[in-house]
Scaffold this active site. Sequence first.
Site, PDB file in Angstrom:
ATOM      1  N   SER A 219     -32.438  34.642  54.399  1.00 24.30           N
ATOM      2  CA  SER A 219     -30.982  34.558  54.532  1.00 24.30           C
ATOM      3  C   SER A 219     -30.283  35.339  53.411  1.00 24.30           C
ATOM      4  O   SER A 219     -29.244  35.958  53.641  1.00 24.30           O
ATOM      5  CB  SER A 219     -30.507  33.113  54.595  1.00 24.30           C
TER       6      SER A 219
ATOM      7  N   LEU B 222     -44.613  34.174  41.192  1.00 25.03           N
ATOM      8  CA  LEU B 222     -44.219  34.576  39.849  1.00 25.03           C
ATOM      9  C   LEU B 222     -44.522  36.061  39.694  1.00 25.03           C
ATOM     10  O   LEU B 222     -45.594  36.526  40.097  1.00 25.03           O
ATOM     11  CB  LEU B 222     -44.990  33.787  38.790  1.00 25.03           C
TER      12      LEU B 222
ATOM     13  N   HIS C   1     -31.564  31.372  42.306  1.00 26.14           N
ATOM     14  CA  HIS C   1     -32.232  30.070  42.354  1.00 26.14           C
ATOM     15  C   HIS C   1     -31.213  28.997  42.734  1.00 26.14           C
ATOM     16  O   HIS C   1     -30.093  29.002  42.221  1.00 26.14           O
ATOM     17  CB  HIS C   1     -32.844  29.765  40.979  1.00 26.14           C
TER      18      HIS C   1
END
Length: 194
Positions: A13, A92, A109
């Site tokens: 998205s 990561l 985030h």
Amino acid sequence: MKKIAVFASGSGSNFQAILDAIKKGDLKAELCMLICDRPGAFVVERAENGGVPTYVFSPKSYPDKAAYETKIVDLLEELQIDFIVLAGYMRLVGPTLLNRYEGRIVNIHPSILPAFPGKDAIGQALAAGVKKTGVTVHYVDAGMDTGEVIAQRTVEVIPGESIESLQEKVQKVEHELYPLVVESLLNRTEERSL
């Protein structure tokens, strides 16, 4: 015009929000590629529908993280990518990518970092009973959601709110904030290089 690559692992998205902002002229950049580490992720379909070249890698087919990232760096350099935008990329980033693109990789985030890093930040916020959570855009470093914060926006948590409704509110903010921040960073990068 700066060339960007988006790295994503899931539904995409935020990838779509960036692509839409470019098409509208709100984000002046060339989206040159999608890097995806999960074959079958919906983001691949979004990229194909948007005419964005897609590169899907299975990290398990490489002997180690350095080999996986070296392959990606080679591709990024071949296409002369200036900036990397992580959009739901669930890995990561290791030293191979970080060293080559230091200060040119950003992530979004779904929390007000440093609160609730890592996976399921929205679920963590609900479990903690906070009244506000939000969105953070930050530079990527070797840690998990530990890089320097660039921008944050808060989202109110209503008592008894479901994870779905909170996620919807957070994603709405993400889709507005991320293209704005990327545009600002790319302009700042261009000004520094003049």
